[in-house]
Design an enzyme around this catalytic site. Structure first.
Site, PDB file in Angstrom:
ATOM      1  N   ARG A  51       0.821  -1.203   0.000  1.00 29.85           N
ATOM      2  CA  ARG A  51       0.000   0.000   0.000  1.00 29.85           C
ATOM      3  C   ARG A  51       0.859   1.259   0.000  1.00 29.85           C
ATOM      4  O   ARG A  51       0.469   2.295  -0.502  1.00 29.85           O
ATOM      5  CB  ARG A  51      -0.855  -0.034   1.270  1.00 29.85           C
ATOM      6  CG  ARG A  51      -2.188   0.657   1.157  1.00 29.85           C
ATOM      7  CD  ARG A  51      -2.998   0.365   2.386  1.00 29.85           C
ATOM      8  NE  ARG A  51      -2.110   0.129   3.538  1.00 29.85           N
ATOM      9  CZ  ARG A  51      -2.519  -0.310   4.716  1.00 29.85           C
ATOM     10  NH1 ARG A  51      -3.775  -0.578   4.911  1.00 29.85           N
ATOM     11  NH2 ARG A  51      -1.673  -0.501   5.711  1.00 29.85           N
ATOM     12  N   GLU A 216      12.694 -21.782  22.380  1.00 32.54           N
ATOM     13  CA  GLU A 216      13.242 -20.516  21.893  1.00 32.54           C
ATOM     14  C   GLU A 216      13.688 -19.667  23.075  1.00 32.54           C
ATOM     15  O   GLU A 216      13.114 -19.775  24.165  1.00 32.54           O
ATOM     16  CB  GLU A 216      12.171 -19.744  21.113  1.00 32.54           C
ATOM     17  CG  GLU A 216      11.666 -20.473  19.877  1.00 32.54           C
ATOM     18  CD  GLU A 216      10.673 -19.627  19.095  1.00 32.54           C
ATOM     19  OE1 GLU A 216      11.094 -18.995  18.124  1.00 32.54           O
ATOM     20  OE2 GLU A 216       9.493 -19.583  19.482  1.00 32.54           O
ATOM     21  N   ASP A 235       0.203 -20.894  17.496  1.00 34.70           N
ATOM     22  CA  ASP A 235       1.371 -20.360  16.791  1.00 34.70           C
ATOM     23  C   ASP A 235       2.355 -21.467  16.391  1.00 34.70           C
ATOM     24  O   ASP A 235       2.993 -21.382  15.346  1.00 34.70           O
ATOM     25  CB  ASP A 235       2.083 -19.345  17.709  1.00 34.70           C
ATOM     26  CG  ASP A 235       3.242 -18.638  17.022  1.00 34.70           C
ATOM     27  OD1 ASP A 235       3.013 -18.095  15.927  1.00 34.70           O
ATOM     28  OD2 ASP A 235       4.365 -18.629  17.574  1.00 34.70           O
ATOM     29  N   HIS A 240       3.685 -26.092  13.003  1.00 28.41           N
ATOM     30  CA  HIS A 240       5.051 -26.614  12.917  1.00 28.41           C
ATOM     31  C   HIS A 240       5.229 -27.948  13.641  1.00 28.41           C
ATOM     32  O   HIS A 240       5.784 -28.903  13.096  1.00 28.41           O
ATOM     33  CB  HIS A 240       6.046 -25.611  13.516  1.00 28.41           C
ATOM     34  CG  HIS A 240       5.948 -24.233  12.930  1.00 28.41           C
ATOM     35  ND1 HIS A 240       5.666 -24.006  11.605  1.00 28.41           N
ATOM     36  CD2 HIS A 240       6.098 -23.003  13.488  1.00 28.41           C
ATOM     37  CE1 HIS A 240       5.659 -22.697  11.376  1.00 28.41           C
ATOM     38  NE2 HIS A 240       5.904 -22.068  12.504  1.00 28.41           N
TER      39      HIS A 240
HETATM   40  C1  BG6 Z   1       6.915 -18.808  13.543  1.00 33.83           C
HETATM   41  C2  BG6 Z   1       6.219 -18.413  14.811  1.00 33.83           C
HETATM   42  O1  BG6 Z   1       6.025 -19.440  12.668  1.00 33.83           O
HETATM   43  O2  BG6 Z   1       7.984 -19.676  13.854  1.00 33.83           O
HETATM   44  C3  BG6 Z   1       7.194 -17.746  15.751  1.00 33.83           C
HETATM   45  O3  BG6 Z   1       5.156 -17.529  14.499  1.00 33.83           O
HETATM   46  C4  BG6 Z   1       8.387 -18.626  15.985  1.00 33.83           C
HETATM   47  O4  BG6 Z   1       6.573 -17.412  16.967  1.00 33.83           O
HETATM   48  C5  BG6 Z   1       8.970 -19.095  14.679  1.00 33.83           C
HETATM   49  O5  BG6 Z   1       9.344 -17.882  16.706  1.00 33.83           O
HETATM   50  C6  BG6 Z   1      10.059 -20.135  14.908  1.00 33.83           C
HETATM   51  O6  BG6 Z   1      10.700 -20.394  13.700  1.00 33.83           O
HETATM   52  P1  BG6 Z   1      12.217 -20.821  13.639  1.00 33.83           P
HETATM   53  O7  BG6 Z   1      12.483 -21.045  12.200  1.00 33.83           O
HETATM   54  O8  BG6 Z   1      13.028 -19.706  14.222  1.00 33.83           O
HETATM   55  O9  BG6 Z   1      12.341 -22.065  14.467  1.00 33.83           O
END
Ligand code: BG6
Length: 482
Positions: A51, A216, A235, A240
């Site tokens: 945008r 993390e 999330d 994942h």
């Molecule tokens: C993302 C999440 O999809 O994956 C994040 O929204 C997360 O919260 C991230 O930190 C982790 O990805 P990676 O590749 O750093 O393990």
């Protein structure tokens, strides 16, 4: 070791949301790297769309700054940037209105692959799909790439699938889960299906339990507004971790074709047992010496959202009935580490006597960092003193095995090239996403209905104590996060 680079065919790639964080941090650097390696052909063209009113040159400056900020020492040099920018255009467009669409249409070539990357908030997925249809931009060689979150629950995911289906065939829709693009995640399939060693033992008869950990050290940072509505379950687990679970648990697909793999993943999701509230522990990090608490970061003092979750999951099929899968993920934990640990059962009988120390065989697949594999085996400790047993690690790190300077491509490099190639193996099919939500929804629903609140944990710890109990109750323990 030199990887073989096969250039993809010429393409026009439109990145909606080109001024956003994901495009600057991941998508554009990934494309530049593929260009540098010769995989993106000179006839490949990228159009950033957003945008914001920007000239082409202003957009190039923005991208250049992003390369410096996010790629550090591996940022492209001036000559490479100049070449790459010749193929990078910019267009101002209003996703919700009419402005810019005809201009975009005029810039696209008819005889090349056309891909539209929706690197925007989920509320714009529908309007963009509709806009592409309304302005006649969809050719048979058109693909769309849809980022997460794909829905917020089953109902919204289903509605989104229906909106997309009004304009695109399923073979044109690429739902991204960037974990599937990680080299080490693809390696899970290689370990399982390119070796005869593991498959005979890969079942409830020989596997005691599996632990999947994605830890993390970062907090939610500037993503508080999104994250506080999602939490770790939506999330990380629904997408994942679910993908990791599927790749570990699925039956061997008959080939590496997209639907062969996705059919097998879907069967795993269908076989997941419902999760009782007592099988889930949610946590939320408190404040530390120099880090803010979760509640402060999301600016919601009474937030009930989890930044950590641990679950015990069962799979009701012939292969896995009786083998629990323990999943845990969280932010602000002791270390950044993602791994899958498969713990095997004890041998049925010890010829070395009841008192011989025994440790289970464990296969650990390290996804990040220090990508590699470790197999814990028992050996005799050398030297006199009788038959003394000891567990040792057969340890392999990719860096050692394949060369220190081996570049492990970012997930987005692989995935974007797969979009252009038209290979959907590493993307989620619509029914897969819906099945994952169908399993997730009741778990979230249960704690929403109860008075459940996340348990506090210290930043830099391994998560709440209650998560330790979850696995201790079964006579097992979590692997250390380090
Ligand atoms: C993302 C999440 O999809 O994956 C994040 O929204 C997360 O919260 C991230 O930190 C982790 O990805 P990676 O590749 O750093 O393990």
């Amino acid at each position: 070791m030199v990887a073989r680079v096969i250039p993809v065919e010429p393409f026009d790639l439109v990145i909606f949301g080109a001024t956003g964080d994901l495009a600057r941090r991941k998508i554009l650097p990934a494309l530049c790297r593929r260009y540098a390696e010769g995989q993106m052909p000179p006839e490949g063209r990228i159009i950033g769309a957003a945008r914001t009113e920007l000239t082409r040159e202003e957009f190039h400056t923005m991208v250049s700054e992003a390369f410096d900020e996010f790629l550090g020492a591996s940022a492209p040099d001036a000559a490479l940037r100049a070449e790459f920018f010749e193929r990078l255009d910019y267009i101002t467009i209003d996703a919700l209105g009419d402005d810019g669409w005809n201009d975009l249409s005029g810039r696209l070539r008819d005889d090349v692959v056309r891909a539209f990357y929706f690197s925007v908030g989920p509320s714009l997925f529908g309007p963009l799909a509709t806009g592409l249809g309304r302005f006649g931009l969809v050719t048979p060689e058109t693909r769309i790439v849809v980022e997460k979150p794909f829905g917020n629950d089953l109902e919204t995911a289903r509605a989104l699938n229906q909106t997309l289906a009004a304009h695109f065939n399923e073979t044109q829709i690429y739902r991204i889960d960037h974990y599937l693009g990680k080299e080490t995640v693809q390696n899970l399939m290689a370990v399982r299906f390119a070796n005869i060693l593991f498959e005979p033992l890969w079942n409830a008869r020989f596997v005691d339990h599996v632990q999947i950990t994605v830890a993390e050290t970062v907090g939610v940072g500037g993503r508080g507004a999104y994250y506080d509505k999602s939490g770790a379950m939506r999330d990380m687990v629904q997408n994942h971790m679910m993908q990791l679970l599927c790749l570990i648990a699925m039956e061997p697909p008959y080939s590496f074709e997209p639907d062969a793999v996705r059919d097998e993943k879907l069967k795993v999701i269908h076989a997941l047992d419902p999760v009782e509230p007592r099988q889930v522990v949610r946590g939320q990090y408190g404040g530390g010496a120099d880090t803010a608490s979760y509640a402060d970061e999301v600016e919601t003092p009474d937030s009930n959202t989890e930044s950590y979750i641990a679950l015990k999951v069962g799979i009701s099929n012939w292969r896995w009935k009786g083998t629990p899968f323990y999943l845990r993920t969280g932010k602000r934990l002791r270390a950044r580490t993602s791994e899958i640990a498969v713990t095997f059962r004890d041998p049925p009988h010890s010829i070395f006597g009841e008192d011989a120390p025994w440790k289970a065989n464990i296969l650990v697949i390290r996804l990040q960092p220090d990508e590699g594999m470790t197999l814990k085996v028992m050996i005799k400790e050398p030297g006199p003193g009788g038959m003394r047993l000891k567990d040792v690690a057969l340890d392999m790190s990719f860096a050692d095995a394949l060369g220190e300077d081996m570049h492990i491509p970012d997930a987005y490099e692989r995935l974007i090239m797969d979009v252009i190639r038209g290979n959907q193996t590493l993307f989620m099919r619509g029914d897969e996403v819906e099945a994952a939500w169908a399993w997730t929804d009741p778990i979230i629903g249960a704690w929403q209905k109860s008075a459940d609140t996340p348990k506090p944990y210290d930043p830099g710890s391994s998560g709440p104590d209650e998560a330790l109990k979850l696995i201790h109750l079964d006579g097992r323990s979590w692997r250390e996060i380090r």
